[in-house]
Design an enzyme around this catalytic site. Sequence first.
Site, PDB file in Angstrom:
ATOM      1  N   CYS A  21       1.451  -0.861   0.193  1.00  0.00           N
ATOM      2  CA  CYS A  21      -0.197   0.124  -0.356  1.00  0.00           C
ATOM      3  C   CYS A  21       0.725   0.727  -0.280  1.00  0.00           C
ATOM      4  O   CYS A  21       1.830   1.605   1.131  1.00  0.00           O
ATOM      5  CB  CYS A  21      -0.757  -0.152   1.027  1.00  0.00           C
ATOM      6  SG  CYS A  21      -1.734   1.636   1.689  1.00  0.00           S
ATOM      7  N   CYS A  27      -0.655   6.579   6.530  1.00  0.00           N
ATOM      8  CA  CYS A  27      -2.363   5.999   7.453  1.00  0.00           C
ATOM      9  C   CYS A  27      -1.817   5.873   8.460  1.00  0.00           C
ATOM     10  O   CYS A  27      -2.100   6.242   9.677  1.00  0.00           O
ATOM     11  CB  CYS A  27      -2.670   5.165   6.332  1.00  0.00           C
ATOM     12  SG  CYS A  27      -3.845   4.701   7.448  1.00  0.00           S
ATOM     13  N   CYS A  30      -2.630  -0.130   9.078  1.00  0.00           N
ATOM     14  CA  CYS A  30      -2.322  -1.482   9.337  1.00  0.00           C
ATOM     15  C   CYS A  30      -1.316  -1.510   9.996  1.00  0.00           C
ATOM     16  O   CYS A  30       0.591  -1.538   9.545  1.00  0.00           O
ATOM     17  CB  CYS A  30      -1.927  -1.497   7.503  1.00  0.00           C
ATOM     18  SG  CYS A  30      -4.069  -2.046   7.060  1.00  0.00           S
ATOM     19  N   GLN A 228     -21.239  -3.806  13.454  1.00  0.00           N
ATOM     20  CA  GLN A 228     -20.199  -4.557  12.723  1.00  0.00           C
ATOM     21  C   GLN A 228     -19.739  -4.057  11.872  1.00  0.00           C
ATOM     22  O   GLN A 228     -19.892  -4.664  11.123  1.00  0.00           O
ATOM     23  CB  GLN A 228     -19.741  -5.506  13.495  1.00  0.00           C
ATOM     24  CG  GLN A 228     -20.755  -6.436  14.930  1.00  0.00           C
ATOM     25  CD  GLN A 228     -19.488  -5.717  16.054  1.00  0.00           C
ATOM     26  OE1 GLN A 228     -17.994  -5.171  15.648  1.00  0.00           O
ATOM     27  NE2 GLN A 228     -19.798  -5.923  17.203  1.00  0.00           N
ATOM     28  N   TYR A 257     -25.271  -3.813  27.068  1.00  0.00           N
ATOM     29  CA  TYR A 257     -24.302  -2.917  26.009  1.00  0.00           C
ATOM     30  C   TYR A 257     -24.884  -4.022  24.196  1.00  0.00           C
ATOM     31  O   TYR A 257     -24.186  -4.213  24.043  1.00  0.00           O
ATOM     32  CB  TYR A 257     -22.653  -3.491  25.683  1.00  0.00           C
ATOM     33  CG  TYR A 257     -23.142  -3.450  27.533  1.00  0.00           C
ATOM     34  CD1 TYR A 257     -22.227  -1.608  27.475  1.00  0.00           C
ATOM     35  CD2 TYR A 257     -22.446  -3.711  28.467  1.00  0.00           C
ATOM     36  CE1 TYR A 257     -21.651  -0.783  28.845  1.00  0.00           C
ATOM     37  CE2 TYR A 257     -21.916  -3.639  29.530  1.00  0.00           C
ATOM     38  CZ  TYR A 257     -21.590  -2.093  29.592  1.00  0.00           C
ATOM     39  OH  TYR A 257     -20.827  -2.597  31.151  1.00  0.00           O
ATOM     40  N   GLU A 278     -29.253  -0.640  26.185  1.00  0.00           N
ATOM     41  CA  GLU A 278     -28.014   0.259  25.516  1.00  0.00           C
ATOM     42  C   GLU A 278     -27.986   1.957  25.999  1.00  0.00           C
ATOM     43  O   GLU A 278     -29.706   1.994  26.317  1.00  0.00           O
ATOM     44  CB  GLU A 278     -28.896   0.029  24.546  1.00  0.00           C
ATOM     45  CG  GLU A 278     -27.858   0.908  23.128  1.00  0.00           C
ATOM     46  CD  GLU A 278     -26.619   0.630  22.810  1.00  0.00           C
ATOM     47  OE1 GLU A 278     -26.139  -0.162  22.558  1.00  0.00           O
ATOM     48  OE2 GLU A 278     -25.871   2.064  22.929  1.00  0.00           O
ATOM     49  N   ASP A 326     -21.418  -7.099  25.976  1.00  0.00           N
ATOM     50  CA  ASP A 326     -20.021  -6.947  24.729  1.00  0.00           C
ATOM     51  C   ASP A 326     -20.099  -5.035  25.407  1.00  0.00           C
ATOM     52  O   ASP A 326     -19.944  -4.317  24.419  1.00  0.00           O
ATOM     53  CB  ASP A 326     -21.266  -6.751  23.282  1.00  0.00           C
ATOM     54  CG  ASP A 326     -20.122  -6.672  21.980  1.00  0.00           C
ATOM     55  OD1 ASP A 326     -18.993  -6.525  22.449  1.00  0.00           O
ATOM     56  OD2 ASP A 326     -20.831  -6.679  21.442  1.00  0.00           O
ATOM     57  N   CYS A 353     -13.902  -6.179  22.576  1.00  0.00           N
ATOM     58  CA  CYS A 353     -12.817  -5.438  21.574  1.00  0.00           C
ATOM     59  C   CYS A 353     -11.285  -5.563  22.304  1.00  0.00           C
ATOM     60  O   CYS A 353     -11.373  -4.264  21.233  1.00  0.00           O
ATOM     61  CB  CYS A 353     -13.042  -4.789  21.107  1.00  0.00           C
ATOM     62  SG  CYS A 353     -14.057  -3.436  21.540  1.00  0.00           S
TER      63      CYS A 353
END
Length: 398
Positions: A21, A27, A30, A228, A257, A278, A326, A353
Amino acid sequence: MEKVSQKKNSEGQKVSNTPQCPVVKKCGGCKGFGLSYNQQLQKKVKVLEEQCGQFGKFEPIAGMKNPYHYRNKVHAVFGEDRRHNIISGIYEEGTHRIVPVDSCLLEDKRADEIIVSIRGLLKSFKIRPYHEDTGYGLFRHVLIRTGYATGQIMVVLVLASPILPSKNNFVKALLKLHPEITTIVLNVNSKDTSMILGEKETVLYGKGYIEDTLLGKTFRISSRSFYQVNPVQTEKLYQKAIAYADLSGKETVLDAYCGTGTIGLIASGSAKEVIGVELNSAAVKDARINAKQNRVSNIMFYEKDAGEFIRQMAEQQASVDVVFMDPPRAGSTEVFLDSLVTLKPKRIVYVSCNPETLARDLRYLKRKGYRMAKGAGVDMFPWTSSIEAVVLLTPQKR
Ligand code: SAH
């Protein structure tokens, strides 16, 4: 842009199948460049083990067969270069300088093509991009959301003020170039802010939202709702979470959540009833619409802080068999976890996450009598450093 490199990296590891890339450094998104996809997965497994391995065993991480162009939500910021040519792309890491990008290895290809076309249209319609420093100009951002299973595409044009000159002709020209677009929304963001979207919105074409399906249920996605970003892996994540919940059809389930209600709605067919909670009101609105659209009648959504809500449930000695949770990156709170333990669910399925806050919360729950029975990583964000995991907790036998 997607040349395949056969080089070796500084550690002498083969990096075949590593695409190139041109803006990878500027950026900064990645973090996996220079590693093969398999090496990236192993690195994520290592981090997950280091953080959470002490609490229990993880199953092999679920990677992607084709870890490219998975992002269903694509954003481009518009501006000008020194010669006043219109550019579009992303902010250079940690700055507000725009790095021009025409195609990104992570983003939906159709979305990237539409963004390039819009840049061309701005030139022919003589629409000036917005300047953050001076506040002059009109056109700020484009946000595109795509439905993986449905093929629907939403284009959100974000302007600094409400009037788009030759609006109808602009829409016509864009649809002529991209008949695959199913809806176009005009969003006004007049504030000096790093948020992309403003409050005011008008629909220029189509329904104003798109739909996508996950595990047989249809979900409405509006410009602002949380959904997502990697639909292929989301199905794997939810499947794992629902398998861990091991529902028989008799359970009362709490989906904490819950966002737009995705996990709870998918689980509803194998539960007696589902309660979703939520904080974000737009998400709750979408969740209720999603329940109706999917003809699910054994689910109720509450717009509340999850900690406050579960504290009240514990006070009322409510009966809950299984809890999905979550939380955002910051993890859960002691108020939530204390009440969770008081409710004595048979199973807690924690979707996370962020392994760091997951470890913190697992440690806390262990002290309170819940142990990790098993866990699994699911690679939701190939090439980036983000790690997603799902963990099952059960009451410790005394
Ligand atoms: N389970 C959903 C959403 C997960 S993202 C899905 O898979 O799509 C985490 C969600 O937690 C977001 O929707 C966010 O709005 C919500 N949230 C953040 N803080 C919260 C709080 N204190 N109480 C309830 N929800 C909260």
